[in-house]
Design a protein around this motif. Structure first.
Motif, PDB file in Angstrom:
ATOM      1  N   UNK A  80       0.797  -1.241   0.027  1.00  8.05           N
ATOM      2  CA  UNK A  80      -0.034   0.109  -0.113  1.00  8.05           C
ATOM      3  C   UNK A  80       0.842   1.190   0.015  1.00  8.05           C
ATOM      4  N   UNK A  81       1.754   1.127   0.873  1.00 10.79           N
ATOM      5  CA  UNK A  81       2.663   2.509   0.949  1.00 10.79           C
ATOM      6  C   UNK A  81       3.249   2.734  -0.440  1.00 10.79           C
ATOM      7  N   UNK A  82       3.781   1.840  -1.116  1.00 14.62           N
ATOM      8  CA  UNK A  82       4.618   1.948  -2.499  1.00 14.62           C
ATOM      9  C   UNK A  82       3.591   2.389  -3.492  1.00 14.62           C
ATOM     10  N   UNK A  83       2.372   2.153  -3.267  1.00 19.97           N
ATOM     11  CA  UNK A  83       1.233   2.408  -4.393  1.00 19.97           C
ATOM     12  C   UNK A  83       1.206   3.901  -4.492  1.00 19.97           C
ATOM     13  N   UNK A  84       1.596   4.702  -3.413  1.00 18.64           N
ATOM     14  CA  UNK A  84       1.407   6.189  -3.228  1.00 18.64           C
ATOM     15  C   UNK A  84       2.294   6.671  -4.284  1.00 18.64           C
ATOM     16  N   UNK A 111       1.407   6.098  -7.779  1.00 17.79           N
ATOM     17  CA  UNK A 111       0.363   6.911  -8.477  1.00 17.79           C
ATOM     18  C   UNK A 111       0.692   7.881  -9.149  1.00 17.79           C
ATOM     19  N   UNK A 112       1.860   8.419  -8.905  1.00 14.00           N
ATOM     20  CA  UNK A 112       2.459   9.620  -9.601  1.00 14.00           C
ATOM     21  C   UNK A 112       2.521   9.434 -11.208  1.00 14.00           C
ATOM     22  N   UNK A 113       2.065  10.338 -11.979  1.00 17.27           N
ATOM     23  CA  UNK A 113       2.076  10.115 -13.510  1.00 17.27           C
ATOM     24  C   UNK A 113       3.547  10.177 -13.746  1.00 17.27           C
ATOM     25  N   UNK A 114       3.820   9.441 -14.723  1.00 18.86           N
ATOM     26  CA  UNK A 114       5.079   9.470 -15.516  1.00 18.86           C
ATOM     27  C   UNK A 114       6.149   8.893 -14.724  1.00 18.86           C
ATOM     28  N   UNK A 115       6.649   9.244 -13.493  1.00 14.37           N
ATOM     29  CA  UNK A 115       7.679   8.765 -12.681  1.00 14.37           C
ATOM     30  C   UNK A 115       7.366   7.586 -11.690  1.00 14.37           C
ATOM     31  N   UNK A 116       6.114   7.324 -11.898  1.00 14.25           N
ATOM     32  CA  UNK A 116       5.645   6.173 -10.871  1.00 14.25           C
ATOM     33  C   UNK A 116       6.130   4.740 -11.327  1.00 14.25           C
ATOM     34  N   UNK A 117       6.001   4.534 -12.678  1.00 12.60           N
ATOM     35  CA  UNK A 117       6.288   3.177 -13.199  1.00 12.60           C
ATOM     36  C   UNK A 117       7.959   3.120 -12.891  1.00 12.60           C
ATOM     37  N   UNK A 145      12.451   0.299  -9.737  1.00  8.57           N
ATOM     38  CA  UNK A 145      13.803   0.808  -9.115  1.00  8.57           C
ATOM     39  C   UNK A 145      13.702   0.227  -7.522  1.00  8.57           C
ATOM     40  N   UNK A 146      12.440   0.864  -6.933  1.00  4.09           N
ATOM     41  CA  UNK A 146      12.344   0.511  -5.519  1.00  4.09           C
ATOM     42  C   UNK A 146      11.836  -0.826  -5.062  1.00  4.09           C
ATOM     43  N   UNK A 147      10.723  -1.246  -6.032  1.00  2.00           N
ATOM     44  CA  UNK A 147      10.232  -2.360  -5.659  1.00  2.00           C
ATOM     45  C   UNK A 147      10.744  -3.624  -6.440  1.00  2.00           C
ATOM     46  N   UNK A 148      11.364  -3.379  -7.696  1.00  3.99           N
ATOM     47  CA  UNK A 148      11.883  -4.235  -8.387  1.00  3.99           C
ATOM     48  C   UNK A 148      10.992  -5.311  -8.920  1.00  3.99           C
ATOM     49  N   UNK A 149       9.815  -4.770  -9.334  1.00  3.99           N
ATOM     50  CA  UNK A 149       8.782  -5.507 -10.432  1.00  3.99           C
ATOM     51  C   UNK A 149       7.444  -5.027  -9.982  1.00  3.99           C
ATOM     52  N   UNK A 150       6.660  -5.834 -10.531  1.00  5.89           N
ATOM     53  CA  UNK A 150       5.354  -5.120 -10.648  1.00  5.89           C
ATOM     54  C   UNK A 150       4.363  -5.406  -9.097  1.00  5.89           C
ATOM     55  N   UNK A 151       5.343  -6.401  -8.161  1.00  7.60           N
ATOM     56  CA  UNK A 151       4.620  -6.549  -6.814  1.00  7.60           C
ATOM     57  C   UNK A 151       5.703  -6.646  -5.809  1.00  7.60           C
ATOM     58  N   UNK A 152       5.529  -6.539  -4.511  1.00  4.85           N
ATOM     59  CA  UNK A 152       6.233  -6.563  -3.630  1.00  4.85           C
ATOM     60  C   UNK A 152       6.760  -7.965  -3.596  1.00  4.85           C
TER      61      UNK A 152
END
Ligand code: FES
Lengths: 372, 148
Positions: free
Chosen positions: A167-171, A174-180, A185-192
């Protein structure tokens, strides 16, 4: 008789040796000029002096975190083995539970101490000229403390930490552009996943401490330079009525006593309420009922939840995130707005802002817990 | 004088461009290095079909969560034996949803989002969108789940 004189002469010899060592070091390290500065430092004495201790308490807790953190590092294994290693620290290794419990409790107390410190600075208006950078470095340190808490929470890789992180990383995501980009980088994939654990580990034990200590150095140097601020009520008094005590040794001793009290409280907490470990994280499990973040993220959680109910969809989410961002920005600009001791209206506005922030955070947190 | 100024500008501009190129040349491998697991997952995300043997199906009136390529899916078997499959990731902030047969709903415990268990439509709470629906086909002895 001769014994006495012998003792005397040997102590004279010792002190002569001591003086020579001192001189030798002094010449190379400029100790006496440092001492001369330290000796002149004073701390204002008034009704609100108690609040001056909270910065020091935060520092103590940081030191505790550094030491217990290194101890945990000795057995902790990031990645797929994370849960097992924390389980063995908690249940197998002698006093492992205690070290881990100290680390978790100190983390919570540190967030608490930093919040108290921040609000006492805000109410005493200690952010005013020339202490603006003290305020800003302090806010940066507080942000880092929260990131420390957030990243450390994932490391045991248990069920609660899994969803808290998702949930925390979803925030930011949700930023447009840099979100993905951030997710990659931080999550290392589409899921934790355990890949994320490994990343948070690097962040938590190396990157954050390094940055933290750099900023902390500046923060402390600024306090050395400018000294403690006096609250406006004190500033209003004539100079000769104001009192102060020397930093060395008087205030430093009190500080130490405070540290001792806090450390004892911490040990008792860690001992009486040992930190628990949940079920291992299972990426294929539903979020458990009553899931909620740590208390220091409760207010944000509650805003997201309530706004989501009132204004479903993106609008509610964006509004919630926007609200906290706006509050944070205003909070940071406080010293520029309320900048001199003469500013009557602005001073009152600043006090109101601090009051609203404090009451708002408290109310949201209580409301959040009531709604679980 | 103007010639001098333009030369200075040129030098600074050139230096700036060189610095940017240098930073880019260093930043690119670092980014690719960090994003590697994400790229692998993107490969997985191309999966559009999976099979589930009859024995692994949930009992009537219950659900199971499956790894569908890089996605998480929830396969619900209703009391009347019809089966539906949705993405199991809440469209609000990404928690994993749960099927609650007794309340006839799909529920997300994180902030109380509710979805319709037959259509995946968001019914109440914060979720902004319905859950993505996957196609379920029943064949002999197995079930095939497909993504458009
Ligand atoms: S993540 Fe599902 S309701 Fe917020």
């Amino acid at each position: 008789m001769w014994r006495g004189s012998m003792a005397k002469s040997s102590s004279a010899g010792l002190s002569a040796l001591g003086a020579r060592v001192w001189n030798w070091c002094d010449e190379r390290l400029a100790l006496s000029s440092i001492w001369a500065i330290a000796e002149k430092k004073t701390v204002p004495l008034h009704r609100h002096t108690f609040w001056y201790f909270w910065g020091g308490i935060s520092l103590l807790l940081f030191i505790v975190q550094a030491i217990t953190g290194v101890l945990l590092l000795i057995y902790y294994r990031p990645g797929p083995e994370a849960y097992d290693s924390v389980r063995s620290i908690t249940y197998d290794i002698q006093f492992g539970w205690f070290v881990r419990s100290l680390h978790s409790w100190a983390a919570n107390l540190m967030v608490f101490a930093v919040f108290v410190h921040m609000f006492s600075v805000a109410f005493m208006k200690a952010y005013r000229r020339p202490r603006e950078f003290g305020w800003w470095t302090g806010l940066a340190l507080m942000g880092l403390v929260l990131v420390f808490g957030f990243s450390g929470y994932l490391l045991p890789w248990d069920e609660l930490s899994y969803f808290a992180t998702a949930v925390g990383l979803e925030i930011p995501r949700s930023l447009p552009g840099v979100g993905a980009l951030i997710a990659n980088i931080v999550q290392g994939g589409p899921e934790v996943s355990t890949v994320t654990v490994q990343r948070f580990f690097a962040l938590h034990v190396f990157v954050l401490p390094l940055v933290f200590m750099g900023i902390l150095g500046v923060h402390l140097a600024l306090i050395m330079k400018h000294g403690s601020a006096v609250p406006p009520s004190e500033e209003a008094r004539p100079e000769r009525e104001r009192r102060s005590i020397p930093f060395f040794p008087n205030f430093a001793t009190q500080d130490l006593v405070m540290w001792l009290i806090c450390f004892n409280v911490l040990c008792v907490m860690a001992f009486v309420f040992p930190w628990q470990l949940g079920k291992p994280a299972d990426p294929l499990a539903s979020a458990p009922e009553g899931i909620h973040p740590e208390w220091y993220f409760m207010s944000q959680f509650q805003v997201l939840k309530v706004l989501g109910e009132w204004i479903p969809g993106y609008l509610g989410e964006i509004l919630g995130i926007g609200l906290f961002t706006l509050g944070g920005v205003l909070w940071g600009l406080l010293p520029l707005y309320d900048n001199t001791s003469q500013s009557g209206v602005r001073a009152r506005h600043a006090t109101w802002l601090a009051l609203i922030a404090l009451i708002g955070l408290l109310a949201l947190t209580i409301w959040g817990y009531a709604g679980l | 004088m103007p010639a001098d100024l333009t030369r200075r500008k040129l030098i600074w501009g050139g230096l700036g461009a060189a610095a940017a190129a240098y930073a880019g040349a260093l930043g690119y491998p670092v980014y690719r290095y960090l994003a590697d697991p994400a790229e692998e997952a993107a490969e997985l995300a191309k999966v559009t079909e999976m099979e589930l043997p009859e024995e692994e199906l949930p009992a009537a009136g219950s659900a199971t969560i499956l790894q569908f390529g890089a996605r998480k899916a929830i396969l619900i078997r209703h009391d009347d034996d019809t089966m539906v499959c949705f993405s199991a990731v809440c469209t609000h902030l990404g928690c994993t949803v749960a099927y609650q047969a007794d309340q006839d709903r799909i529920y997300c415990a994180c902030h109380g989002g509710v979805y319709d268990p037959r259509t995946g439509q968001n019914v109440s709470g914060p979720p902004p969108r319905p859950l993505e629906e996957f196609n379920v086909e029943r064949l002999d002895g197995k079930v095939v789940i497909r993504r458009a």
